[in-house]
Scaffold this motif. Structure first.
Motif, PDB file in Angstrom:
ATOM      1  N   ASP A 157      27.470  33.612 -12.980  1.00 28.03           N
ATOM      2  CA  ASP A 157      26.981  32.947 -11.772  1.00 28.03           C
ATOM      3  C   ASP A 157      25.458  33.042 -11.648  1.00 28.03           C
ATOM      4  N   ASN A 158      24.799  33.401 -12.726  1.00 29.46           N
ATOM      5  CA  ASN A 158      23.338  33.460 -12.753  1.00 29.46           C
ATOM      6  C   ASN A 158      22.753  34.410 -11.716  1.00 29.46           C
ATOM      7  N   SER A 159      23.456  35.522 -11.459  1.00 30.62           N
ATOM      8  CA  SER A 159      22.957  36.449 -10.446  1.00 30.62           C
ATOM      9  C   SER A 159      22.120  37.581 -11.041  1.00 30.62           C
ATOM     10  N   HIS A 160      22.079  37.662 -12.355  1.00 31.49           N
ATOM     11  CA  HIS A 160      21.253  38.692 -12.986  1.00 31.49           C
ATOM     12  C   HIS A 160      19.772  38.405 -12.703  1.00 31.49           C
ATOM     13  N   PRO A 161      18.982  39.462 -12.434  1.00 36.46           N
ATOM     14  CA  PRO A 161      17.561  39.234 -12.107  1.00 36.46           C
ATOM     15  C   PRO A 161      16.821  38.386 -13.149  1.00 36.46           C
ATOM     16  N   LEU A 162      17.147  38.556 -14.421  1.00 33.02           N
ATOM     17  CA  LEU A 162      16.462  37.749 -15.441  1.00 33.02           C
ATOM     18  C   LEU A 162      16.859  36.285 -15.325  1.00 33.02           C
ATOM     19  N   GLN A 163      18.124  36.045 -15.082  1.00 30.94           N
ATOM     20  CA  GLN A 163      18.563  34.650 -14.933  1.00 30.94           C
ATOM     21  C   GLN A 163      17.922  34.017 -13.703  1.00 30.94           C
ATOM     22  N   LYS A 164      17.877  34.784 -12.618  1.00 29.85           N
ATOM     23  CA  LYS A 164      17.260  34.251 -11.396  1.00 29.85           C
ATOM     24  C   LYS A 164      15.790  33.920 -11.652  1.00 29.85           C
ATOM     25  N   ALA A 165      15.130  34.844 -12.345  1.00 29.50           N
ATOM     26  CA  ALA A 165      13.704  34.645 -12.620  1.00 29.50           C
ATOM     27  C   ALA A 165      13.497  33.452 -13.556  1.00 29.50           C
ATOM     28  N   TRP A 166      14.370  33.324 -14.543  1.00 25.87           N
ATOM     29  CA  TRP A 166      14.269  32.203 -15.498  1.00 25.87           C
ATOM     30  C   TRP A 166      14.415  30.869 -14.759  1.00 25.87           C
ATOM     31  N   ILE A 167      15.352  30.853 -13.804  1.00 23.76           N
ATOM     32  CA  ILE A 167      15.567  29.620 -13.042  1.00 23.76           C
ATOM     33  C   ILE A 167      14.362  29.352 -12.133  1.00 23.76           C
ATOM     34  N   ALA A 168      13.886  30.396 -11.474  1.00 22.04           N
ATOM     35  CA  ALA A 168      12.760  30.213 -10.546  1.00 22.04           C
ATOM     36  C   ALA A 168      11.512  29.718 -11.270  1.00 22.04           C
ATOM     37  N   GLU A 169      11.300  30.170 -12.498  1.00 22.95           N
ATOM     38  CA  GLU A 169      10.122  29.731 -13.251  1.00 22.95           C
ATOM     39  C   GLU A 169      10.387  28.458 -14.038  1.00 22.95           C
ATOM     40  N   GLU A 170      11.607  27.931 -13.952  1.00 20.04           N
ATOM     41  CA  GLU A 170      11.984  26.779 -14.794  1.00 20.04           C
ATOM     42  C   GLU A 170      11.569  27.055 -16.238  1.00 20.04           C
ATOM     43  N   ALA A 171      11.944  28.214 -16.724  1.00 20.09           N
ATOM     44  CA  ALA A 171      11.499  28.615 -18.066  1.00 20.09           C
ATOM     45  C   ALA A 171      12.104  27.764 -19.183  1.00 20.09           C
ATOM     46  N   CYS A 188       9.963  24.721 -28.226  1.00 22.83           N
ATOM     47  CA  CYS A 188       9.534  23.938 -27.060  1.00 22.83           C
ATOM     48  C   CYS A 188       8.309  24.548 -26.394  1.00 22.83           C
ATOM     49  N   GLY A 189       7.949  25.748 -26.793  1.00 19.89           N
ATOM     50  CA  GLY A 189       6.714  26.326 -26.253  1.00 19.89           C
ATOM     51  C   GLY A 189       6.825  26.858 -24.840  1.00 19.89           C
ATOM     52  N   THR A 190       7.906  27.564 -24.546  1.00 21.84           N
ATOM     53  CA  THR A 190       8.090  28.065 -23.178  1.00 21.84           C
ATOM     54  C   THR A 190       7.479  29.455 -22.968  1.00 21.84           C
ATOM     55  N   TYR A 191       6.680  29.902 -23.926  1.00 25.03           N
ATOM     56  CA  TYR A 191       6.203  31.288 -23.882  1.00 25.03           C
ATOM     57  C   TYR A 191       5.524  31.688 -22.561  1.00 25.03           C
ATOM     58  N   GLY A 192       4.681  30.825 -22.053  1.00 24.14           N
ATOM     59  CA  GLY A 192       3.963  31.140 -20.815  1.00 24.14           C
ATOM     60  C   GLY A 192       4.947  31.413 -19.689  1.00 24.14           C
ATOM     61  N   ARG A 193       5.987  30.597 -19.607  1.00 24.58           N
ATOM     62  CA  ARG A 193       6.960  30.751 -18.525  1.00 24.58           C
ATOM     63  C   ARG A 193       7.883  31.937 -18.770  1.00 24.58           C
ATOM     64  N   VAL A 194       8.178  32.211 -20.027  1.00 20.55           N
ATOM     65  CA  VAL A 194       9.000  33.379 -20.349  1.00 20.55           C
ATOM     66  C   VAL A 194       8.284  34.641 -19.872  1.00 20.55           C
ATOM     67  N   ARG A 195       6.989  34.705 -20.158  1.00 20.31           N
ATOM     68  CA  ARG A 195       6.188  35.842 -19.695  1.00 20.31           C
ATOM     69  C   ARG A 195       6.249  35.981 -18.175  1.00 20.31           C
ATOM     70  N   LYS A 196       6.015  34.870 -17.506  1.00 18.46           N
ATOM     71  CA  LYS A 196       6.027  34.899 -16.037  1.00 18.46           C
ATOM     72  C   LYS A 196       7.397  35.297 -15.520  1.00 18.46           C
ATOM     73  N   ALA A 197       8.438  34.785 -16.151  1.00 19.60           N
ATOM     74  CA  ALA A 197       9.797  35.067 -15.680  1.00 19.60           C
ATOM     75  C   ALA A 197      10.113  36.559 -15.830  1.00 19.60           C
ATOM     76  N   ILE A 198       9.641  37.167 -16.912  1.00 23.44           N
ATOM     77  CA  ILE A 198       9.910  38.603 -17.088  1.00 23.44           C
ATOM     78  C   ILE A 198       9.203  39.398 -15.984  1.00 23.44           C
ATOM     79  N   HIS A 199       7.955  39.047 -15.712  1.00 19.54           N
ATOM     80  CA  HIS A 199       7.254  39.723 -14.609  1.00 19.54           C
ATOM     81  C   HIS A 199       8.008  39.538 -13.293  1.00 19.54           C
ATOM     82  N   ARG A 200       8.453  38.326 -13.054  1.00 19.36           N
ATOM     83  CA  ARG A 200       9.158  38.048 -11.799  1.00 19.36           C
ATOM     84  C   ARG A 200      10.443  38.875 -11.704  1.00 19.36           C
ATOM     85  N   ALA A 201      11.140  38.992 -12.819  1.00 23.26           N
ATOM     86  CA  ALA A 201      12.405  39.745 -12.813  1.00 23.26           C
ATOM     87  C   ALA A 201      12.149  41.215 -12.483  1.00 23.26           C
TER      88      ALA A 201
END
Ligand code: FES
Ligand code: FES
Lengths: 707, 153
Positions: free
Chosen positions: B81-95, B135-148
């Protein structure tokens, strides 16, 4: 002649935009089910929208989703005109159909550009019919009612119906022939960043790519192809392969030897165990150096003129500057290698494919099997990257042959090694440039493009009489700078190496040459390279717009450390304008670090700003890979590189800071997937020059180019 | 054929497969856990990253014979259900873009956060640099990890 069609007419008419909008697709069979109370009446005013009695709305995506969030932005366009509540909206992927949706090809950064008007009309048609249905129920005039957030509102009384409640009534109305489109000022969804509809499935493993399709009784297959281009099988021994646990069969197909087994591991091992005697053919004597020599030689000969302005001879008193730029073959490297699932049955065929061209797959299969296209079903899965590689149907023809012979559904998987060795590569190219300066202004620009031709390889007969391949000079012949004398010409240098469309196609090579060389002219004129460009772009406001925006945001001209440099580039492609400023650090030992890319794009009216931003970020990373790494070389007529250890991609620890700025514009939408790529390499090359005084005229940049 | 017992996402599976079959193909072809992806088959891209006894591991490089009795966790078990903090962060950053590399990115990030609940950019880079994203999502992956990590703490 226009006519109003009832929903039962079953006739395809063209919308006024000529876009193949279909009216009245509801099937009689379904009508019977509705009448019998088996299913509820869904309102399907056209092929794009279905409104269900439970108040959900399904919007069809007829373009392939490969990471560009097109399955979010296309529905946004329909939902905008429909006045749907975004939370009602679901997206469904269209199977291939010869003409129901127009072209389903996804490429050329064209999905939004080419669908915008027709999808607006589709949404508006549905809205008008719902408003009419509401008005009829209340017995008031249509003018008294409006659509808002998924409801029809009778303004003066405040009464409402949900779209779902009106679905059945609306489905009985005639479709308006020319629905009123909204004033863009009133857009509510368009221009806002909406969460990607496919994002949740991409973070929990449920997203279904071609690789993930499993159907009952499915077997697996791999194909071993001759590594040398143009090579053939002489003979092969499959004893060792047949001993591999799980192998079912091996046999020859058009492009090599198919290995069929019970799981992917079995066929990978079986592929490795095959013992083949190849006839490597004539191309086996070729390598990258010979290809380059051949191109040099041909490049000095006859060329086909693509553009000629003014006179190119009268420059003898000018200062002449010449340079040669070179770009290698490169590879798409979609993270998901080529694959598909194909089931050839007696009179029909079902295909699941991660493809950018479902209709091409459908016609290819029909032709191969001798079946009518209507008997070929093509389901489009999510794509683990496309970048132009999936505009080809080669991986499907393999699978068709295997399924036909085994009479089973087949999942055909390319290994990473297959994917690299048998790509359709971005063409290598040589660019011979010459410019002249008269009193510090540019008087002459000559650009000769020497490269293999994608179209020329596909259809050589079309180019027999010296016809120009316009595509090969894309980004070269439309040089935007105001220079009185311009000559752009092209020399076709085809080889056996398969070439294809790679993100931004020939713009990637031509922009590198243009934007590097204009910097050289600026240097020769003793002018700032940003200002020099601006002076030559006075009549190109959209070039100027992005150039100024990128320069301003990057702080062009700011003081930098002694190892640092800043470079700028601008390029128009696919209906959009993009500019970039790169900041780099060059270490003493030839280490190059990209610190920051500041980018600006003008792609007209923006549907989903975060989607555009993500596409720019993506194009920048893709462009950096081909600037710094990602070279395909040829030895003995075959590709040298085999996996990610020798075909390297940019990694997270090499990722610069990236800023994207979007120009506000009400112009028609332009492309977003590709335009960000062409300026990357020249911006970096120009930054390296600023840092070191060394001109980069060849990609990828190597340490020896820096010391 | 040998028999193996695997514990995947809390479930016990008994398998009849060849000993050298990489876990990747066991998960995908035999057990239907298709969230774990094939990208290179040689330990070079990270698309197949899963956890074996809590450690981020390349499923394409790990033969099933070495996993008898091991505890395996795939993307499917982070939460559907995408409730894990990493999943939530990934969705929020549109990673994610195409998404194909993202199971591997998320599983590598999950192992990182277990080791180091508060990574800085350099920690993230060194933990994530073997996970390729075309696809070059590195910038967002970084941000998503911080957010998580913010979400966690
Ligand atoms: S598939 Fe395992 S690391 Fe690439
Ligand atoms: S999101 Fe496409 S490869 Fe990473």
């Amino acid at each position: 002649m226009r006519q109003v069609l009832s929903r039962r007419d079953f006739i395809k008419i063209s919308s006024t935009a000529g876009a193949g909008l279909m009216i009245g697709i509801t099937l009689p069979y379904k009508d019977r089910l509705v009448a019998a109370g088996v299913v509820e009446q869904t309102f399907e005013p056209n092929v794009w929208v279905s409104i269900h009695p439970d108040n959900t709305i399904t919007i069809m995506a007829a373009k392939s989703e490969m990471g560009q969030h097109i399955r979010t932005s296309l529905p946004m366009i329909v939902a905008e005109e429909l006045e749907a509540d975004w939370s009602q909206v679901k997206v469904a992927q269209a199977d291939a159909h010869p003409d129901k949706y127009g072209s389903q090809g996804t490429g050329g950064s064209g999905s939004i550009r080419r669908s915008f008007t027709r999808l607006r009309k589709a949404g508006a048609t549905a809205r008008e019919m719902l408003v009419q249905a509401g008005a009829d129920k209340w017995d008031v005039s249509k003018a008294e009612c409006i659509a808002e957030k998924g409801k029809i509102l009778h303004v003066s009384s405040g009464k409402t119906f949900t779209f779902g409640e009106l679905a059945e009534a609306a489905s009985k109305l005639p479709a308006p022939e020319d629905p009123l489109l909204k004033n863009p000022r009133d857009f509510k969804l368009i221009g806002n960043s909406m969460p990607g509809l496919d994002t949740p499935s991409r973070v929990n493993g449920t997203a279904q790519f071609g690789m993930d399709i499993q159907v009952p009784n499915m077997v697996y297959a791999a194909v071993l192809r001759c590594p040398t281009f143009g090579g053939k099988i002489k003979s092969f021994k499959s004893q060792k392969t047949k001993k591999v646990n799980g192998i079912i069969d091996t046999f020859e197909i058009d492009d090599g030897i198919a290995i069929v087994g019970k799981n992917t591991w079995a066929v990978i091992k079986g592929q490795r165990a095959l013992d083949v005697n190849w006839d490597h053919g004539d191309f086996a004597n070729w390598n990258s150096k010979q290809i380059r020599d051949m191109m040099e030689k041909k490049g000095a000969g006859k060329a086909i003129v693509a553009r000629e302005d003014g006179t190119v001879v009268n420059v003898k008193n000018d200062q002449i500057i010449s340079a040669q730029y070179e770009v290698p073959f490169t590879h798409h490297a979609t993270m998901e290698p080529m694959n598909c699932v194909v089931h050839v049955k007696k009179n029909t065929c079902e295909i699941w494919a991660p493809t950018q061209v479902p209709q091409r797959i459908q016609t290819t299969a029909a032709k191969y099997l001798g079946m009518d296209v209507k008997n070929i079903t093509v389901h489009v899965t999510l794509l683990g990257g496309g970048f132009g590689r999936r505009l080809w149907a080669d991986f499907v023809t393999d699978a068709l042959q295997v399924s036909k012979r085994t009479k089973k559904p087949v999942k055909l998987v390319w290994t990473r090694e297959d994917d690299i060795a048998h790509d359709f590569f971005r063409p290598t190219s040589i660019h011979k440039l010459q410019g002249s300066l008269s009193k510090k202004t540019v008087n002459l620009w000559k650009h000769r493009v020497v490269a293999p031709s994608i179209s020329g390889q596909m259809a050589p007969e079309r180019f027999k009489n010296g016809r120009l391949d316009r595509s090969a000079v894309n980004g070269a012949s439309n040089l935007p700078y105001a220079i009185p004398n311009v000559l752009v010409d092209y020399v076709m240098t085809n080889t056996e190496v398969p070439v294809g469309w790679w993100r931004s196609v020939y713009n990637s090579q031509n922009a590198f040459a243009n934007e590097g060389f204009i910097d050289e002219l600026a240097e020769a004129a003793g002018k700032d390279s940003f200002q020099f460009r601006l002076d030559l772009l006075k009549d190109s406001p959209r070039h100027m717009g992005v150039l100024k925006l990128a320069a301003e945001k990057a702080g062009w001209g700011k003081k930098l450390g002694k190892d640092n440099g800043m470079g700028i580039a601008v390029h128009e492609s696919f209906g959009s304008w993009a500019a970039m400023v790169a900041e780099v650090t060059v270490g003493e030992k030839g280490t190059l670090k990209i610190d920051k890319i500041t980018s600006a794009i003008d792609c007209g009216l923006v549907i989903n700003p975060d989607g555009v931003k993500a596409q720019m970020e993506s194009a920048i990373v893709y462009g950096l890979t081909s600037t710094l790494k990602g070279e395909i070389t040829i030895e003995k007529g075959a590709v040298v590189q085999s996996n990610f250890h020798d075909f390297e991609l940019l990694r997270i620890d090499e990722m610069p800071k990236v800023n994207v700025y979007i120009v506000k514009s009400a112009e028609p939408p332009g492309g977003a997937g590709e335009p960000g790529l062409p300026p990357v390499a020249p911006a970096v090359a120009n930054a390296v020059f600023a840092a070191t005084g060394k001109r980069i005229r060849r990609l990828p940049i190597k340490p020896e180019d820096l010391i | 054929m040998p028999k193996f017992t695997l514990y995947v996402n809390g479930k016990t599976h008994r398998l009849n497969v060849v000993a050298d079959m990489p876990l990747l193909w066991v998960l995908r072809d035999e057990l239907g856990y298709t969230g774990t992806k094939y990208g290179c088959g040689r330990g070079l891209c990270g698309a197949c990253t899963i956890h074996v006894d809590g450690e981020a591991t390349r499923a394409c490089m790990t033969a099933v014979e070495n996993l008898d009795g091991a505890e395996i966790t795939t993307i499917e078990s982070l939460s559907l259900d995408n409730s894990h903090p990493l999943q939530k962060a990934w969705i929020a950053e549109e990673a994610p873009q195409c998404g194909y590399c993202q199971s591997g990115q998320i599983m590598t990030a999950a192992a990182l956060l277990k080791r180091n609940p508060n990574p800085d950019d350099a920690d993230i880079d060194s933990a994530m640099k073997m996970n390729l994203c075309r696809c070059g999502t590195y910038g967002r992956v970084r941000k998503a990890i911080h957010r998580a990590t913010e979400d966690n703490g």
